[in-house]
Design a protein around this motif. Sequence first.
Motif, PDB file in Angstrom:
ATOM      1  N   THR A  68      82.950 -28.668  83.650  1.00 26.87           N
ATOM      2  CA  THR A  68      83.406 -29.011  85.004  1.00 26.87           C
ATOM      3  C   THR A  68      82.661 -28.201  86.058  1.00 26.87           C
ATOM      4  O   THR A  68      82.990 -28.289  87.243  1.00 26.87           O
ATOM      5  CB  THR A  68      84.915 -28.751  85.136  1.00 26.87           C
ATOM      6  OG1 THR A  68      85.190 -27.369  84.844  1.00 26.87           O
ATOM      7  CG2 THR A  68      85.715 -29.634  84.186  1.00 26.87           C
ATOM      8  N   ASN A  69      81.673 -27.412  85.626  1.00 26.36           N
ATOM      9  CA  ASN A  69      80.950 -26.546  86.567  1.00 26.36           C
ATOM     10  C   ASN A  69      79.698 -27.204  87.148  1.00 26.36           C
ATOM     11  O   ASN A  69      79.011 -26.606  87.978  1.00 26.36           O
ATOM     12  CB  ASN A  69      80.569 -25.223  85.901  1.00 26.36           C
ATOM     13  CG  ASN A  69      79.837 -25.426  84.575  1.00 26.36           C
ATOM     14  OD1 ASN A  69      79.320 -26.496  84.297  1.00 26.36           O
ATOM     15  ND2 ASN A  69      79.811 -24.382  83.739  1.00 26.36           N
ATOM     16  N   GLY A  70      79.392 -28.411  86.699  1.00 25.41           N
ATOM     17  CA  GLY A  70      78.231 -29.113  87.229  1.00 25.41           C
ATOM     18  C   GLY A  70      76.896 -28.582  86.746  1.00 25.41           C
ATOM     19  O   GLY A  70      75.848 -28.934  87.286  1.00 25.41           O
ATOM     20  N   GLN A  92      76.572 -35.682  79.657  1.00 24.73           N
ATOM     21  CA  GLN A  92      75.687 -35.748  80.822  1.00 24.73           C
ATOM     22  C   GLN A  92      75.196 -34.363  81.235  1.00 24.73           C
ATOM     23  O   GLN A  92      74.347 -34.217  82.109  1.00 24.73           O
ATOM     24  CB  GLN A  92      76.400 -36.397  82.008  1.00 24.73           C
ATOM     25  CG  GLN A  92      77.612 -35.606  82.500  1.00 24.73           C
ATOM     26  CD  GLN A  92      78.247 -36.218  83.725  1.00 24.73           C
ATOM     27  OE1 GLN A  92      77.560 -36.668  84.633  1.00 24.73           O
ATOM     28  NE2 GLN A  92      79.594 -36.261  83.737  1.00 24.73           N
ATOM     29  N   TRP A  93      75.725 -33.340  80.544  1.00 24.69           N
ATOM     30  CA  TRP A  93      75.405 -31.963  80.920  1.00 24.69           C
ATOM     31  C   TRP A  93      74.475 -31.304  79.910  1.00 24.69           C
ATOM     32  O   TRP A  93      74.405 -30.077  79.846  1.00 24.69           O
ATOM     33  CB  TRP A  93      76.704 -31.143  81.048  1.00 24.69           C
ATOM     34  CG  TRP A  93      77.712 -31.766  81.947  1.00 24.69           C
ATOM     35  CD1 TRP A  93      78.926 -32.268  81.593  1.00 24.69           C
ATOM     36  CD2 TRP A  93      77.592 -31.990  83.354  1.00 24.69           C
ATOM     37  NE1 TRP A  93      79.568 -32.785  82.679  1.00 24.69           N
ATOM     38  CE2 TRP A  93      78.768 -32.616  83.792  1.00 24.69           C
ATOM     39  CE3 TRP A  93      76.591 -31.699  84.294  1.00 24.69           C
ATOM     40  CZ2 TRP A  93      78.980 -32.978  85.109  1.00 24.69           C
ATOM     41  CZ3 TRP A  93      76.797 -32.053  85.609  1.00 24.69           C
ATOM     42  CH2 TRP A  93      77.979 -32.693  86.011  1.00 24.69           C
ATOM     43  N   LEU A  94      73.751 -32.092  79.131  1.00 24.07           N
ATOM     44  CA  LEU A  94      72.879 -31.531  78.099  1.00 24.07           C
ATOM     45  C   LEU A  94      71.549 -32.273  78.041  1.00 24.07           C
ATOM     46  O   LEU A  94      71.503 -33.506  78.062  1.00 24.07           O
ATOM     47  CB  LEU A  94      73.559 -31.608  76.722  1.00 24.07           C
ATOM     48  CG  LEU A  94      72.726 -31.140  75.521  1.00 24.07           C
ATOM     49  CD1 LEU A  94      72.409 -29.647  75.627  1.00 24.07           C
ATOM     50  CD2 LEU A  94      73.457 -31.438  74.210  1.00 24.07           C
ATOM     51  N   VAL A  95      70.456 -31.475  77.953  1.00 25.46           N
ATOM     52  CA  VAL A  95      69.123 -32.019  77.743  1.00 25.46           C
ATOM     53  C   VAL A  95      68.460 -31.210  76.641  1.00 25.46           C
ATOM     54  O   VAL A  95      68.474 -29.973  76.677  1.00 25.46           O
ATOM     55  CB  VAL A  95      68.262 -31.945  79.028  1.00 25.46           C
ATOM     56  CG1 VAL A  95      66.837 -32.428  78.748  1.00 25.46           C
ATOM     57  CG2 VAL A  95      68.886 -32.754  80.150  1.00 25.46           C
ATOM     58  N   VAL A  96      67.869 -31.874  75.651  1.00 22.11           N
ATOM     59  CA  VAL A  96      67.103 -31.213  74.596  1.00 22.11           C
ATOM     60  C   VAL A  96      65.666 -31.693  74.741  1.00 22.11           C
ATOM     61  O   VAL A  96      65.391 -32.890  74.694  1.00 22.11           O
ATOM     62  CB  VAL A  96      67.634 -31.575  73.199  1.00 22.11           C
ATOM     63  CG1 VAL A  96      66.752 -30.942  72.112  1.00 22.11           C
ATOM     64  CG2 VAL A  96      69.080 -31.091  73.048  1.00 22.11           C
TER      65      VAL A  96
END
Length: 231
Positions: free
Chosen positions: A199-201, A224-228
């Motif tokens: 929830t911290n963006g 939506q808060w993760l990129v590898v």
Amino acid sequence: MNETALKKLTELKNLECLILEEHNEESIIAISNNCKKLKRLEIHHCIIASSIDGEPLPSSSVFDELSKLQCLEHLNLCYAQNLQDSTITAIANNCKNLKSLDIRGSICDITETSLVVLTNLENLVKLDVSCLNIITDSFLIKLKGLKELHCYSCKNLTNAGIIKFIKNNPDLERLDVRYINNLTSDLAIAADQATKNRTNGIILSIIIDDLSIIKASKSIIKSQWLVVQQI
């Protein structure tokens, strides 16, 4: 820059940022004694002698002098030679404002036990311990409050330790785990679960070099808060 020029430079009492290459014991002492307002210090490839005339130096190190710089917020000693436990302890005990520390690639006698004192630095948000073979899961899981960790080529790390570290650091933005051979797609699965309810963006970017994990993550990741990715 020769030693005479550096000593003149350290007479600038209000100096807040200093970046040097390949300086030695005299440089460390001059900086530590004179530049009390330094907030950023970078000394790359610093060489400190391990012995004089064949006799080993005391267990303490000239690097310990840096702990006098109590205003330090950013300290970079990457690829330094002969870092010791006493330096890590002195810095952790005295440089309470430290936000980032870089000791990657250091040729050192430090132990993982001494590195644990870094967990006492409440303001530390960025740490680079890349290429240090002493780094293990047991150290990683003790770290809290970090936004950025670089631990590439830390060969002893595993999925389990890295996953626990991600869970313990909900504000983590960047994690570099390249050149660690025993990682699997389980890392992407666990990171997806750990970040999906953020929830911290903040988006977590995991930097990895294993193409099979990167490929697998494309179908695994729902958060939506993760990129590898690769660099």
